[in-house]
Motif scaffolding. Structure first.
Motif, mmCIF file in Angstrom:
data_model
loop_
_atom_site.group_PDB
_atom_site.id
_atom_site.type_symbol
_atom_site.label_atom_id
_atom_site.label_comp_id
_atom_site.label_asym_id
_atom_site.label_seq_id
_atom_site.Cartn_x
_atom_site.Cartn_y
_atom_site.Cartn_z
ATOM 1 N N TYR A 33 0.703 -0.713 -0.238
ATOM 2 C CA TYR A 33 -0.063 -0.019 -0.070
ATOM 3 C C TYR A 33 0.931 1.435 -0.535
ATOM 4 O O TYR A 33 2.076 1.011 0.968
ATOM 5 C CB TYR A 33 -0.671 -0.351 1.198
ATOM 6 C CG TYR A 33 -1.925 0.891 1.670
ATOM 7 C CD1 TYR A 33 -3.018 2.194 0.601
ATOM 8 C CD2 TYR A 33 -0.814 2.706 2.031
ATOM 9 C CE1 TYR A 33 -3.649 2.851 0.702
ATOM 10 C CE2 TYR A 33 -1.898 3.862 2.061
ATOM 11 C CZ TYR A 33 -2.678 3.817 1.705
ATOM 12 O OH TYR A 33 -3.494 5.246 1.518
ATOM 13 N N PRO A 34 0.752 2.434 -0.745
ATOM 14 C CA PRO A 34 -0.330 2.483 -1.520
ATOM 15 C C PRO A 34 -0.350 1.619 -2.710
ATOM 16 O O PRO A 34 0.956 1.133 -3.189
ATOM 17 C CB PRO A 34 -0.314 3.794 -1.940
ATOM 18 C CG PRO A 34 0.761 4.565 -1.343
ATOM 19 C CD PRO A 34 1.326 3.317 -0.781
ATOM 20 N N ASP A 35 -0.822 1.202 -3.543
ATOM 21 C CA ASP A 35 -1.321 -0.162 -4.746
ATOM 22 C C ASP A 35 -0.173 1.060 -6.100
ATOM 23 O O ASP A 35 0.078 2.171 -5.203
ATOM 24 C CB ASP A 35 -2.384 0.107 -5.011
ATOM 25 C CG ASP A 35 -3.690 0.631 -5.205
ATOM 26 O OD1 ASP A 35 -3.282 1.831 -5.890
ATOM 27 O OD2 ASP A 35 -4.565 0.240 -5.579
ATOM 28 N N SER A 39 -2.107 7.089 -3.759
ATOM 29 C CA SER A 39 -2.696 7.378 -2.339
ATOM 30 C C SER A 39 -2.849 9.061 -3.053
ATOM 31 O O SER A 39 -2.198 9.832 -3.433
ATOM 32 C CB SER A 39 -2.141 7.358 -1.081
ATOM 33 O OG SER A 39 -3.069 7.758 0.048
ATOM 34 N N ARG A 51 2.780 0.375 2.979
ATOM 35 C CA ARG A 51 2.958 -0.750 3.238
ATOM 36 C C ARG A 51 3.769 -1.771 2.695
ATOM 37 O O ARG A 51 3.565 -1.643 1.057
ATOM 38 C CB ARG A 51 0.866 -1.316 4.243
ATOM 39 C CG ARG A 51 1.114 -2.490 4.668
ATOM 40 C CD ARG A 51 0.062 -3.401 4.882
ATOM 41 N NE ARG A 51 -0.283 -3.934 5.855
ATOM 42 C CZ ARG A 51 -0.209 -5.627 5.629
ATOM 43 N NH1 ARG A 51 -0.332 -5.987 3.992
ATOM 44 N NH2 ARG A 51 -0.331 -6.282 6.346
ATOM 45 N N ARG A 87 4.018 -1.675 8.341
ATOM 46 C CA ARG A 87 3.663 -0.948 8.066
ATOM 47 C C ARG A 87 4.177 1.088 8.869
ATOM 48 O O ARG A 87 4.402 0.422 9.731
ATOM 49 C CB ARG A 87 1.803 -1.296 8.303
ATOM 50 C CG ARG A 87 1.086 0.864 8.481
ATOM 51 C CD ARG A 87 -0.211 1.051 8.515
ATOM 52 N NE ARG A 87 -1.004 1.748 8.241
ATOM 53 C CZ ARG A 87 -1.955 1.899 8.654
ATOM 54 N NH1 ARG A 87 -3.086 1.337 10.070
ATOM 55 N NH2 ARG A 87 -2.920 2.856 9.310
ATOM 56 N N THR A 116 6.338 4.914 -5.116
ATOM 57 C CA THR A 116 4.745 4.620 -4.562
ATOM 58 C C THR A 116 5.019 6.120 -4.335
ATOM 59 O O THR A 116 5.339 6.815 -4.308
ATOM 60 C CB THR A 116 5.014 4.037 -3.228
ATOM 61 O OG1 THR A 116 2.780 4.064 -2.781
ATOM 62 C CG2 THR A 116 5.182 5.142 -2.205
#
Length: 227
Positions: A33-35, A39, A51, A87, A116
């Motif tokens: 995360y984020p994908d 985000s 994460r 995380r 990311t």
């Protein structure tokens, strides 16, 4: 094989024994995360996270000045034979600029970097009306007497008020909230029928964490055939 697990509430991480069904070791690094789309935060959102999972020692880099990560969370090690699921908590400054901003944070492991992204827009989360042509504008008919705004705030210190002089033809309902706690809010208002042919506009100003977003209410004029 049986997995060995260690958990730290402070950093939200887990260590697992790294092996497959054939007892062979494997190595990897992955952002969870984020994908792939990144985000997206509104102007008054001030918390997010990153994460990831990895078998390698790792570092984070390229963190912009408007995002903050605790120094102890910028790097870490993974014991041989284990993989880490972690995380990282991120604090974000409110976006009080007049433009959106984007950050690409690098997750570095095994000499490679995964990227990311985080984008923070410069306006608050208004659901009704939707944002079109860079404006939040709700259109009411000449004879409409009631309507409402819907928005989400991410702080407990938000407020809603008319921008400039309060118009005589529009008013908030008596029990309509103009401040309160974080969350989704519906604010109803009443209008007097517009008996002229000219449209008229009132502006509400929504403020949260020092960021303001204007919401326009346009009431159309009366058409001649409606008189």
């Amino acid at each position: 094989m049986k997995k060995s697990v260690w958990f730290s509430a402070a950093f939200g991480l887990m260590l697992f024994a790294a092996c497959d069904n054939k007892e062979n070791s494997y190595e990897f690094a992955q952002i969870l995360y984020p994908d792939g789309y990144g985000s997206v935060l509104y102007a008054d959102e001030t918390t997010d996270s990153l994460r990831f999972a990895t078998t390698y020692d790792w570092t984070l880099s390229n963190v912009p000045g408007w995002m903050h990560i605790h120094p102890d969370s910028l790097a870490g090690t993974v014991p041989d034979g284990y993989f880490l699921v972690n995380r990282i908590f991120i604090t974000v400054d409110p976006n009080d600029t007049d433009t959106l901003r984007t950050a690409n944070i690098y997750f570095n492991a095994d000499g490679k970097s995964l990227i990311t992204s985080y984008t923070q827009v410069h306006y608050l989360e208004v659901k009704r009306p939707e944002r079109r042509n860079y404006l939040f504008e709700l259109q009411d008919t000449a004879r409409q007497v009631r309507d409402s705004l819907v928005f989400v705030t991410h702080s407990h210190d938000w407020s809603l008020a008319f921008q400039g002089e309060t118009p005589s033809w529009i008013a908030l309902e008596e029990d309509a909230p103009t401040s309160g706690r974080a969350g989704e809010h519906t604010v109803a208002y009443t209008l007097e029928p517009n008996l002229s042919e000219s449209e008229r506009v009132a502006v509400f100003r929504l403020t949260s964490r020092g960021v303001s977003t204007d919401i326009r209410v346009k009431q159309l004029g009366l058409k001649k055939q409606d008189e």
